[in-house]
Design a protein around this motif. Structure first.
Motif, PDB file in Angstrom:
ATOM      1  N   ASN A  35       0.861  -1.187   0.000  1.00 50.85           N
ATOM      2  CA  ASN A  35       0.000   0.000   0.000  1.00 50.85           C
ATOM      3  C   ASN A  35       0.898   1.237   0.000  1.00 50.85           C
ATOM      4  OD1 ASN A  35      -1.848   2.024   0.443  1.00 50.85           O
ATOM      5  ND2 ASN A  35      -2.167   1.524   2.593  1.00 50.85           N
ATOM      6  N   CYS A  38       0.612   4.447   2.363  1.00 49.08           N
ATOM      7  CA  CYS A  38       0.997   4.423   3.777  1.00 49.08           C
ATOM      8  C   CYS A  38       2.356   3.755   3.978  1.00 49.08           C
ATOM      9  CB  CYS A  38      -0.087   3.705   4.578  1.00 49.08           C
ATOM     10  SG  CYS A  38       0.196   3.560   6.333  1.00 49.08           S
ATOM     11  N   ASP A  40       2.601   0.340   3.829  1.00 44.22           N
ATOM     12  CA  ASP A  40       2.355  -1.003   4.381  1.00 44.22           C
ATOM     13  C   ASP A  40       2.814  -2.083   3.397  1.00 44.22           C
ATOM     14  OD1 ASP A  40       0.846   0.275   6.475  1.00 44.22           O
ATOM     15  OD2 ASP A  40      -0.829   0.375   5.074  1.00 44.22           O
ATOM     16  N   CYS A  63       1.479  -0.041   9.288  1.00 43.69           N
ATOM     17  CA  CYS A  63       0.890   0.716  10.387  1.00 43.69           C
ATOM     18  C   CYS A  63       0.040  -0.210  11.262  1.00 43.69           C
ATOM     19  CB  CYS A  63       0.044   1.850   9.821  1.00 43.69           C
ATOM     20  SG  CYS A  63      -1.400   1.277   8.911  1.00 43.69           S
ATOM     21  N   SER A  66      -3.017  -1.819   9.454  1.00 46.28           N
ATOM     22  CA  SER A  66      -2.736  -2.895   8.495  1.00 46.28           C
ATOM     23  C   SER A  66      -2.342  -4.181   9.218  1.00 46.28           C
ATOM     24  CB  SER A  66      -1.666  -2.473   7.479  1.00 46.28           C
ATOM     25  OG  SER A  66      -0.393  -2.408   8.059  1.00 46.28           O
ATOM     26  N   ARG A 122      -7.332   5.565   5.499  1.00 48.04           N
ATOM     27  CA  ARG A 122      -6.819   4.337   6.110  1.00 48.04           C
ATOM     28  C   ARG A 122      -7.539   3.082   5.637  1.00 48.04           C
ATOM     29  NH1 ARG A 122      -3.787   5.874  10.313  1.00 48.04           N
ATOM     30  NH2 ARG A 122      -2.504   4.135   9.651  1.00 48.04           N
ATOM     31  N   CYS A 125      -5.288   0.623   4.183  1.00 49.25           N
ATOM     32  CA  CYS A 125      -4.466  -0.062   5.184  1.00 49.25           C
ATOM     33  C   CYS A 125      -5.191  -1.328   5.664  1.00 49.25           C
ATOM     34  CB  CYS A 125      -4.202   0.850   6.376  1.00 49.25           C
ATOM     35  SG  CYS A 125      -3.342   2.378   5.972  1.00 49.25           S
TER      36      CYS A 125
HETATM   37 ZN    ZN Z   1      -1.240   1.776   6.764  1.00 54.20          ZN
END
Ligand code: ZN
Length: 147
Positions: A35, A38, A40, A63, A66, A122, A125
């Motif tokens: 991702n 972010c 991830d 994060c 995730s 988010r 995520c």
């Molecule tokens: Zn994330």
């Protein structure tokens, strides 16, 4: 205790102590997910017994949302067949993206993800692990990106 507090505690717990974290030895399908919004990164490993996911693990870094989402997903899909996982995925997707969706009982702890829709940035995520699982189930080995 308020429901939102319970959900927040579940997310924090699954981030701090992710379930089914690690790799599966071959023969197992796996896929990588990324991702970029972010940062991830996840790899999901699945072992199939016929149409049923008999074992699943994940690893990676990302994060809290995730990681917690992947941890909750592994608990939810282990022992289920592809059809049941597809149904679950549709419900999680609605939960993450539609404000009017109520979590139904079949979602179990996955209902904790409902708070994520308050933060549209988010959502990817939380959905990354599901996209990655779908890739692992369909391709055997693949890379997916939320972009
Ligand atoms: Zn994330």
């Amino acid at each position: 205790m308020e429901l939102q507090d319970l959900y927040r505690d579940l997310i924090l717990d699954h981030n701090r102590h992710p379930r089914n974290f690690g790799r599966l030895a071959d023969p197992a399908n796996h896929a990588q997910g990324h991702n970029p919004l972010c940062g991830d990164q996840l790899t999901v490993f699945v072992r199939l017994d016929g149409q049923t996911v008999s074992d699943i693990r994940f690893e990676g870094s990302g994060c809290a949302i995730s990681t917690a989402s992947a941890s909750l997903m592994t608990e939810a899909v282990k022992g289920r067949d592809r059809a049941a996982i597809g149904t679950l995925y549709d419900k999680v997707h609605d939960l993450l993206t539609r404000r009017d969706t109520q979590a139904d009982a079949s979602l179990g702890k996955l209902a904790a993800l409902s708070g994520v829709r308050e933060f549209p940035a988010r959502v990817k995520c939380a959905s990354l692990c599901w996209h990655t699982l779908n890739a692992a189930l369909s391709e055997g080995a693949a890379t997916v990106s939320t972009e």
